[in-house]
Structure formats: C-alpha cells, structure tokens
Scaffold this active site. Structure first.
Site, mmCIF file in Angstrom:
data_model
loop_
_atom_site.group_PDB
_atom_site.id
_atom_site.type_symbol
_atom_site.label_atom_id
_atom_site.label_comp_id
_atom_site.label_asym_id
_atom_site.label_seq_id
_atom_site.Cartn_x
_atom_site.Cartn_y
_atom_site.Cartn_z
ATOM 1 N N GLY A 1 0.847 -1.205 0.000
ATOM 2 C CA GLY A 1 0.000 0.000 0.000
ATOM 3 C C GLY A 1 0.872 1.239 0.000
ATOM 4 O O GLY A 1 1.316 1.684 1.057
ATOM 5 N N LEU A 2 1.118 1.777 -1.197
ATOM 6 C CA LEU A 2 2.038 2.918 -1.276
ATOM 7 C C LEU A 2 1.281 4.247 -1.408
ATOM 8 O O LEU A 2 1.675 5.135 -2.154
ATOM 9 C CB LEU A 2 3.022 2.723 -2.437
ATOM 10 C CG LEU A 2 3.913 1.480 -2.290
ATOM 11 C CD1 LEU A 2 4.789 1.284 -3.518
ATOM 12 C CD2 LEU A 2 4.783 1.590 -1.029
ATOM 13 N N VAL B 1 -0.282 7.671 0.705
ATOM 14 C CA VAL B 1 0.490 8.694 1.429
ATOM 15 C C VAL B 1 1.195 8.109 2.657
ATOM 16 O O VAL B 1 2.404 8.295 2.841
ATOM 17 C CB VAL B 1 -0.456 9.851 1.851
ATOM 18 C CG1 VAL B 1 0.311 10.914 2.618
ATOM 19 C CG2 VAL B 1 -1.113 10.457 0.643
ATOM 20 N N GLY C 1 1.794 4.888 3.442
ATOM 21 C CA GLY C 1 2.717 3.812 3.081
ATOM 22 C C GLY C 1 4.019 4.350 2.505
ATOM 23 O O GLY C 1 5.110 3.910 2.875
ATOM 24 N N ASN D 1 -6.092 1.510 10.771
ATOM 25 C CA ASN D 1 -7.022 1.637 11.903
ATOM 26 C C ASN D 1 -8.098 0.566 11.810
ATOM 27 O O ASN D 1 -9.278 0.853 11.636
ATOM 28 C CB ASN D 1 -7.678 3.019 11.881
ATOM 29 C CG ASN D 1 -6.750 4.089 12.406
ATOM 30 O OD1 ASN D 1 -5.917 3.855 13.279
ATOM 31 N ND2 ASN D 1 -6.890 5.296 11.868
ATOM 32 N N SER E 1 0.346 6.252 14.552
ATOM 33 C CA SER E 1 -0.234 7.589 14.657
ATOM 34 C C SER E 1 0.777 8.670 14.329
ATOM 35 O O SER E 1 1.956 8.549 14.626
ATOM 36 C CB SER E 1 -0.770 7.824 16.066
ATOM 37 O OG SER E 1 -1.279 9.147 16.144
ATOM 38 N N HIS F 1 -6.665 5.738 21.545
ATOM 39 C CA HIS F 1 -5.919 6.959 21.178
ATOM 40 C C HIS F 1 -6.818 7.865 20.346
ATOM 41 O O HIS F 1 -6.925 9.068 20.583
ATOM 42 C CB HIS F 1 -4.648 6.567 20.396
ATOM 43 C CG HIS F 1 -4.005 7.708 19.669
ATOM 44 N ND1 HIS F 1 -4.516 8.234 18.506
ATOM 45 C CD2 HIS F 1 -2.902 8.462 19.961
ATOM 46 C CE1 HIS F 1 -3.761 9.248 18.109
ATOM 47 N NE2 HIS F 1 -2.772 9.405 18.971
HETATM 48 C C1 6PG Z 1 -3.555 9.348 13.778
HETATM 49 C C2 6PG Z 1 -5.007 9.620 13.435
HETATM 50 C C3 6PG Z 1 -5.445 8.929 12.201
HETATM 51 C C4 6PG Z 1 -6.928 9.115 11.894
HETATM 52 C C5 6PG Z 1 -7.317 10.505 11.547
HETATM 53 C C6 6PG Z 1 -8.701 10.657 10.973
HETATM 54 O O1 6PG Z 1 -3.364 8.893 14.906
HETATM 55 O O2 6PG Z 1 -2.673 9.607 12.971
HETATM 56 O O3 6PG Z 1 -5.797 9.158 14.485
HETATM 57 O O4 6PG Z 1 -5.175 7.563 12.359
HETATM 58 O O5 6PG Z 1 -7.234 8.311 10.829
HETATM 59 O O6 6PG Z 1 -7.165 11.328 12.635
HETATM 60 O O7 6PG Z 1 -9.705 10.191 11.811
HETATM 61 P P1 6PG Z 1 -11.217 10.632 11.554
HETATM 62 O O8 6PG Z 1 -11.399 10.687 10.064
HETATM 63 O O9 6PG Z 1 -12.080 9.608 12.163
HETATM 64 O O10 6PG Z 1 -11.357 11.978 12.174
#
Ligand code: 6PG
Length: 470
Positions: free
Chosen positions: A12-13, A15, A17, A105, A131, A188
C-alpha cells in the site's frame, strides 16, 4: 543490485505507506514496497533514489521473493475488506513463520479474527496502530503493536528505529497479545476526538464571549502551547488560525464548512465503552457533535426558529485565563476516561496492558502527544493499580486548581447559549465521579416499583423487593 534481500516489505504505497517505507529506508533498513498502482510504484522509486535501499513493484511474486525470511510485511491499506483481500492474496506465497503487520485503523475484533485465522496457517499477525499522519510516518510516528511477543522481536529493531523519540526513548513498545495494538490505537483516536472537540469549543467561546479575532486567538493558543497545555493539537490550532485564505481575503479557517467527517474509530471507542460499561462522556459527546455538525440544514432552520442569545461580553484577559484552565481541566478528564477504558479492556480481553508504557509511547509522534503525557506516564508507572487518573494525588491537585474555571466557563456557556458539550460533559463526569452518593437509589426504587427488579440497601446486606403500591 546487491545480493542481500530486503528487510521489510510494505503493501500500500498511498500517502502513509510511501512515507513510512521511506522512513524505514532512511534508518538503514532495506525496504520493498508493493502496490497494484504502477504510478505509485514509480513515484516511490523516484523519491527513494537508491533502488538498493528502497524499491517497489506491482508484481506480488517479485515482492515476496525479494524479502528476507522470516518476511516482515506491513499493510498500510484502508481498514475493512481490503485488509482481508490483501491477506488472501499474500497467503499462497508466504512461508510459515512470516509476519504480517496491519498498520491501519482496523477494528480490534477484525484483528482478533485475522490473528486466529493466520495462526492456524503458521503466519504471525500483528495489529500495529500508527499515529502521526503523513509527517509522522515519514519522520517518526508513535507505533502501537500487539500480537505474539515472540514475533515482535523480529520487527522490534525496525520499529524502534523508525518511531518518534521522546528524549531519546522510542515511541513504540510491545503492548500485549491479540488485538491489543489496534485496541490501544482506537482509544488513542477516541481521546483525539475528545481533545479536538474541547479545543473547538474553547475557540468558539473565546470568539463569542471575548470577541477575540483570529490573530488574538492565535496568540492565546500559541502561548498556551508553551505552558502546561503544550500539545500537538494546541500547536496546530495556533497555526491554523493564522493561515490566510489563498482564494479570498482573511483566514481560511473562517471559510471552512462547519461539518466534521469521521472514519469510525471515535464511534468504535464509544460503542465499546458501552459494551464494557465504562463511562467516557467526553469522548461520546465528541462523536455526537460530529453527527450534529452534519445536520447543517436543520441547524440553520432551527436557529431561525429559536433565535440566538447575544452573549454578554467578558474581559479578554480574564476569559483567556479561564479558558486555559478549563481546557487543561477537561484535557485531563478526557485522558482519564480513555485510560480508564483501557484498564477495563485489559482485564476483559486479557491484554495485560501497562498504562504507563502506553502513556510513554504517546509522548511523541502521535496526534494526542502532549506535555501532560509525561506526568500521566509517571502517575501510572508509580501506581500500576491506578484505574483512573483522577485518583492520582498529583493530578487531583491540578484538577482542584482548574475546576473553578471549568465551572465558570460551562455556566457562562449555558446562560449565553454557547454550546460547550465537551467541557460540560467533562465537568459533569468529574462531579459524578467524585460524588460518594448519587441519586441512583431512586432509579433502583423505580425499577423495583414497576418491574420487581430488586435493590440493595445501604444498611443491610442482601437483595430486597418491596410491594410499593399501597
Ligand atoms: C492518527 C489519526 C489517524 C486518523 C485521523 C482521521 O493517529 O494519525 O488518528 O489515524 O485516521 O485522525 O480520523 P477521523 O477521520 O475519524 O477523524
């Protein structure tokens, strides 16, 4: 090209990846990417420069045969069915002992299902929350891995090298078995939703009650970010407020439609909290507010129907001080709720989580990183049995110092028609959590009255029922 095979594979390349794989190769590990989209493959080869350190292909066999055994293959693809499809396509070409890491996620129950399925086939499966967005993936994210402890050893040196560092310590640690990694990432994100909602309320009340313009708002958030509220979300809020609109005049933030989208992780946090029986109202309301924000057309009609109060103006200086205290109070309460849910989930799902370690790897790299997390780490490291941050003596001091501001701001919002549901839910949670006696005795009486549901007494052991009707 050298004979040595590649240390790490990435499927999965997109953003995330692309940025993650470049980070891996920057840290001295040979990395190989795979994506069906040939343009993405070419883009990575171009950006990586040296094909010996980072390369990519659209051919699955080439990808798999280029990797060192046991293979370590990370998936950075959208959560859901695509993860299952990628797993199915990899299965025939993998060897026993290989490791698949889902960096997306994914819903934790999906991770449990996939782990059990792959275990039978001799393949290790890891759910590892990542994250920090695109920049984090490139420069150092916080990584939350869970799965087999044995298999983690294979990937530990790579994850520790690419992760963010807090005072030299890597923001990654083995968190627990099965879906522990995805679960922690879900919480988180729930906390992320809560903190974002709170920040937006403070921005709103400063504008409406203090008439602060964007430049003054920027100054407030910017200065808070130098103090105890230091955090990624406060920092980017300050930056957002100064961004000019390149398609018009003024600042861009004023032109953005007030409807917030969501991909589901906040909602999952709330749904799971209900299943576990853990109250997290600061997070629940953040999810509800995104839903309420979507009702724009209705909101406009209702505003016309009911009108809007004209808020009384407060002194800017006093308001900014009060807002800082109230935001700090409610940030603590929001972390407390998310961590409480983690503590319960640890028992319920057998994750054996160490909350001190989790707070520790959130100190840098991730979206909810904040100065506050250093103290949260200390609190949980100092007391492994701590189930709720509000019970920690040093946090109770901070809460007592900021509580009055939270009360004043919430009352002000209520009297002036400014919705502050995140702040108000944080305050109400605090008031309820710190009430030795709640009026739920009456609910028990009502339940027993209409349904013979029985009740317990404060003065005697046992289960009681009363014939309430005379
Ligand atoms: C992270 C974020 C990320 C998340 C976005 C969008 O830790 O880098 O949590 O994983 O996908 O924040 O989340 P929503 O579209 O549900 O606001």
């Amino acid at each position: 090209m050298s004979e040595k095979k590649y240390d790490f594979g990435l499927v999965g390349l997109g953003v995330m990846g692309r940025n993650f794989i470049l980070n891996v190769s920057d840290n001295g590990f040979k990395a190989y990417g795979y994506d069906l989209d040939k343009e993405k493959v070419k883009a990575l080869q171009k950006e990586g420069g040296d094909l010996d350190s980072v390369n990519a292909t659209s051919d699955l066999k080439t990808f798999v045969s280029s990797l060192e055994l046991p293979r370590k293959i990370m998936l950075l693809v959208p959560a859901g069915k695509i993860v299952d499809n990628v797993i199915e396509s990899l299965l025939p070409v993998l060897d026993k002992g290989d490791l698949i890491i889902d960096g997306g996620n994914s819903l934790f129950t999906d991770t449990d299902r996939r782990e059990a399925y792959l275990k039978d086939k001799g393949i290790h499966f890891f759910g590892a929350g990542v994250s920090g967005g695109a920049k984090g993936a490139r420069k150092g994210p916080s990584i939350m891995p869970g799965g087999s402890r044995e298999a983690y050893k294979e990937v530990k040196p790579i994850f520790e090298a690419v992760s963010a560092k807090y005072k030299g310590e890597p923001c990654v640690a083995y968190l627990g078995p099965k879906s522990a990694g995805n679960y922690v990432k879900m919480i988180h994100n729930g906390i992320e939703y809560g903190l974002m909602q709170l920040t937006s309320e403070i921005y709103d009340v400063l504008k409406k009650a203090g008439d602060l313009n964007n430049s003054e708002l920027h100054t407030a958030f910017h200065s808070w970010n130098k103090g105890r509220l230091q955090s990624f979300l406060v920092e980017i809020t300050a930056e957002i407020l100064t961004k000019d609109d390149d398609q018009g005049s003024g600042q861009l933030v004023d032109k953005i439609l007030d409807k917030a989208k969501q991909k589901g992780t906040g909602k999952w946090t709330s749904q799971n909290a209900m299943d576990l029986g853990i109250p997290i109202p600061s997070i629940d309301i953040a999810v509800s507010m995104r839903e309420l924000s979507a009702l724009k057309a209705d909101r406009l009609i209702a505003e016309k129907l009911y009108g809007k109060l004209k808020p009384t103006t407060l002194s800017k200086e006093k308001l900014v001080t009060m807002a800082e205290e109230a935001l700090y109070f409610s940030f603590i309460v929001t972390y407390a709720q998310g961590l409480h849910q983690l503590s319960e989930a640890s028992e319920e799902y057998g994750y054996d989580l160490d909350l001190g370690t989790i707070a520790k790897i959130w100190r840098a790299g991730c979206i909810i990183r904040a100065g506050l997390l250093a103290d949260i780490t200390k609190a949980f490291q100092g007391n492994k049995q701590l189930s709720n941050l509000l019970l920690d003596p040093s946090f109770s001091k901070e809460i007592k110092e900021t509580l009055d501001a939270a009360r004043q701001l919430v009352s002000y919002g209520a009297l002036n028609g400014i919705p502050l549901p995140g702040l108000s839910n944080s305050l109400t949670y605090f008031d309820a959590y710190t009430s030795g006696r709640l009026p739920l005795n009456l609910i028990q009486a009502q339940r027993d009255y209409f349904g013979s549901h029985t009740y317990e007494r404060t003065d005697k052991d046992g289960i009681f029922h009363t014939e309430w009707e005379a």
